[in-house]
Enzyme design. Structure first.
Site, short mmCIF file in Angstrom:
data_model
loop_
_atom_site.label_atom_id
_atom_site.label_comp_id
_atom_site.label_asym_id
_atom_site.label_seq_id
_atom_site.Cartn_x
_atom_site.Cartn_y
_atom_site.Cartn_z
CB CYS A 23 -1.09 0.30 1.28
SG CYS A 23 -0.16 0.07 2.11
CG HIS A 50 4.47 -8.25 9.17
ND1 HIS A 50 5.79 -7.92 10.10
CD2 HIS A 50 4.20 -7.27 9.76
CE1 HIS A 50 4.82 -7.72 11.53
NE2 HIS A 50 3.63 -6.42 10.88
CG HIS A 86 2.68 -0.13 11.87
ND1 HIS A 86 1.36 -0.99 11.16
CD2 HIS A 86 3.42 -1.35 12.02
CE1 HIS A 86 1.77 -1.74 11.03
NE2 HIS A 86 2.71 -1.81 11.41
CD GLU A 138 -3.35 2.33 12.11
OE1 GLU A 138 -3.53 1.15 11.20
OE2 GLU A 138 -4.55 3.03 12.60
CB THR A 174 -6.24 2.91 9.17
OG1 THR A 174 -4.45 1.80 9.59
CG2 THR A 174 -5.38 4.04 9.10
CB CYS A 202 -6.63 3.63 5.07
SG CYS A 202 -5.34 2.48 3.63
CB SER A 230 0.20 -12.49 5.30
OG SER A 230 -0.74 -10.94 4.49
CB SER A 274 3.76 -7.64 3.34
OG SER A 274 3.05 -7.05 4.57
#
Ligand code: SF4
Length: 681
Positions: A23, A50, A86, A138, A174, A202, A230, A274
């Site tokens: 992102c 990550h 974060h 975060e 987010t 987000c 993930s 990631s």
């Protein structure tokens, strides 16, 4: 964004999904880390990302991550530490700076915005509620911006047993789901009078999933690249599989099986948050290499050969400040290329605060910053230039405040209690923050450029409080360390009188102030330091004493002048008649200065041949008198004087003169006269 291979009229099309991979927040953090590496070694506070392959690449570049151990370490050489996307709380940034780290803040702008909103809501008296995972970095950081007062909930149900105040502000981590947030908002609005809803979600994750879903319907093979652990990569895989498309999750190119590619005409690729662009590029290359058909055409919507590839695709949220290029200026609007499907529009009223010819403000081809306002009914992104200017300025000031960066601005007015400076908004420098020392007259700064640090920023009030003193103090401390090393007792240094006190003067000897005590100003008696020096005087001083523990330096002026007592025995032998000025009277006698640094004492018994009961009957301060030296002890610095002996000597001489005449006439000697007197006594 796709690449197409041709063989004998058969196309193998490779389509990379929109929003695949990093992102914008993560990409920005990695980019900042790499850019900073050119200047200095850098560590990130926690893993930047990550993804083990990307972490290995970053480590090869010299970007290592650390956690608590960074917070407990002091950076002697001011190494750089990167705050990852974060974000963290303000205390951590302050602590790192205190420990000497150079902080590079790569907090994602979306997270930053959430932090700001949470902080402002707290200031406005709201109880802040955060929807999110309280263990996530975060969320911990966000909560710290509310001075750890925010309530963190995983869903609206967590609030059922909590007594809430009537006024709450609610926001979300987010990456939270919109639906979950809306549920929470509805619950709060149902039970409270005032609920301030702060939009912080987000859309990067949703957009990535939506794009993968759309692409999966068009292809006959989907490759999902990302970590097996993930959650967002797995979610992408689930979405693709749910559409019954042949899908494979791969962590790295080595896992690619050429068999998968057989008889395929369209292959889709997406990637988790990631996954860096270079891994996606490697997968594309492997597809090309393992394709036995001849490659005819490669066509891409995203240039996988570029570093600025996948993540340059834009998504726009109201409040985002983005860059764009002016492509057309009309009488009523300005069109800006913002990398979207169509151009963004700045209506005239959003160009400046007063109506002006747009060409006076921007020109075609110019790169400008704009704030996203909304989407109009035709799907155009509506932008504001004027809001972006002020937002950009406020961001810069905020960044300067957090990083301690020095900003320069002119003094525009002297007001009660301080100075006004123009930093794009109204800046106030309190009188106490103007200099390291007290400044009696601030008018000397009018129209001057000051170098300052931002102490406080009120975004909504558009005001800032600044300090020049902080800059001077920092520089002073730096120089102090260097100068301190060079100082030695007995060293003679050039200095400038900075301030005068009743007990002496403070002298700057090259970045450090030393004390010139009044007793060290001259060999003679000084009642007021201003008799010897004035503020601003350039003088030479000798270092008497250095106290490194108390960080104090004692200076002397008189140490540079010859001690008058050194030759006092030759100059003032016993019996010599000297002329001096009465500088002080005491009940037991008067002090007479015979030269600067040598005060003799005329004891009360030595003032007159007659009995004196009060010194001031005979002498007063300032009077010039003659006296006879009757004792001189340079070791004890004692010079005894007598006025009486002068009178006696005069009488004696007169008497001798008289006797001389009598002897001449009678033949009687002085010895005989004294003998005669002695017999009578
Ligand atoms: S807020 Fe969005 S853009 Fe920023 S780091 Fe998180 S997912 Fe990425």
């Amino acid at each position: 964004m796709f690449s197409t291979c041709v063989n004998g009229g058969v196309f193998l099309k490779v389509i990379i999904a929109e929003y695949a991979g990093f992102c914008s927040g993560v990409k920005r953090a990695v980019q900042l880390a790499e850019d900073s590496l050119e200047k200095q070694p850098i560590r990130s506070l926690g893993p930047l990302i990550h993804n083990s392959q990307e972490i290995a690449r970053l480590q090869r570049l010299g970007i290592h991550s650390g956690d608590e151990e960074i917070l407990s370490q002091t950076s002697e050489k001011g190494e750089a530490v990167l705050i990852r996307s974060h974000g963290v709380g303000p205390q951590i940034i302050a602590e790192l700076k205190d420990r000497g780290w150079h902080v590079i803040d790569a907090t994602c702008p979306y997270v930053k915005k959430a932090q700001k909103l949470a902080q402002e809501a707290l200031k406005e008296g709201y109880q802040v509620i955060i929807l999110g995972n309280k263990e996530h970095a975060e969320v911990k950081g966000l909560r710290a911006w509310t001075k750890d007062t925010a309530i963190v909930v995983a869903s609206w149900e967590d609030l059922k047993d909590i007594n809430l105040p009537p006024k709450v502000a609610v926001l979300a981590q987010t990456t939270e789901k919109e639906a979950k947030f809306n549920e929470l908002v509805s619950y709060l609005q149902g039970i409270l009078d005032e609920v301030k809803v702060l939009k912080t979600i987000c859309t990067a994750t949703q957009q990535r999933q939506k794009a993968a879903q759309e692409l999966a319907t068009k292809v006959d093979l989907m490759l999902i690249i990302g970590g097996r652990h993930s959650s967002n990569t797995n979610k992408l895989w689930q979405i693709c599989k749910s559409l019954n498309v042949n899908s494979h999750l791969i962590e790295e190119v080595g896992e690619m099986n050429p068999e998968w590619l057989k008889n395929k005409e369209i292959i889709g690729i997406t990637a988790g948050a990631s996954t860096p662009a270079w891994i996606i590029k490697e997968v594309v290359m492997i597809i090309e290499e393992n394709n036995e058909k001849e490659v005819g055409i490669i066509e891409e919507q995203i240039d996988v050969n570029s570093n600025d590839d996948l993540l340059e695709l834009k998504s726009f949220n109201p409040g985002d400040v983005i860059k764009g290029k002016v492509v057309k200026i009309n009488a009523e609007e300005v069109l800006v290329d913002i990398g979207g499907k169509s151009e963004g529009i700045i209506p005239l009223e959003e160009l400046a605060y007063k109506r002006v010819d747009p060409k006076e403000i921007v020109s075609e081809g110019q790169e400008i910053s704009v704030e996203v306002l909304n989407e109009d009914k035709d799907g155009n992104i509506v932008l504001s230039y004027k809001k972006a200017q002020i937002e950009e300025l406020l961001d810069k000031l905020e960044q300067a405040k957090e990083s301690g960066e020095i900003i320069t601005a002119p003094v525009i007015e002297i007001v009660k209690g301080g100075i006004l400076v123009d930093v794009g908004i109204r800046g106030f420098v309190p009188a106490s923050q103007v200099d390291r020392n007290f400044v009696a007259d601030l008018n000397q700064y009018l129209n001057q450029e000051l170098r300052m640090k931002v102490l406080e920023l009120d975004r909504s009030g558009r005001k800032a409080v600044l300090s020049q003193r902080a800059v001077l103090e920092e520089e002073y401390q730096k120089i102090k360390g260097e100068v301190w090393e060079q100082l030695k007792e007995g060293q003679v240094r050039q200095g400038k009188v900075m301030r005068i006190a009743t007990f002496g003067a403070f002298v700057d000897i090259g970045g450090i102030d030393g004390l010139l005590h009044v007793s060290e100003m001259a060999w003679g008696h000084i009642s007021n330091p201003a008799e010897v020096v004035a503020e601003g005087d350039e003088i030479e001083v000798i270092i008497l004493k250095i106290d490194p523990i108390k960080q104090k330096i004692s200076l002397s002026l008189k140490g540079l002048i010859k001690n008058p007592w050194e030759n006092a025995i030759e100059k003032y032998p016993i019996g010599k008649i000297v002329t001096g000025r009465v500088v002080r009277v005491a009940p037991f006698g008067a002090f007479i200065e015979v030269e600067p640094g040598i005060d003799g004492l005329a004891h009360i018994s030595q003032l007159s041949q007659n009995r004196v009961s009060n010194v001031e009957e005979v002498l007063s301060v300032g009077q010039t008198v003659e006296a006879k030296v009757i004792e001189n002890d340079p070791v004890k610095k004692r010079l005894s004087l007598s006025l009486k002996e002068i009178a006696t000597d005069i009488e004696k001489v007169e008497y001798e003169n008289y006797l001389g005449k009598r002897e001449e006439s009678s033949g009687v000697t002085i010895g005989e006269i004294l003998k005669e007197i002695g017999q009578k006594l």
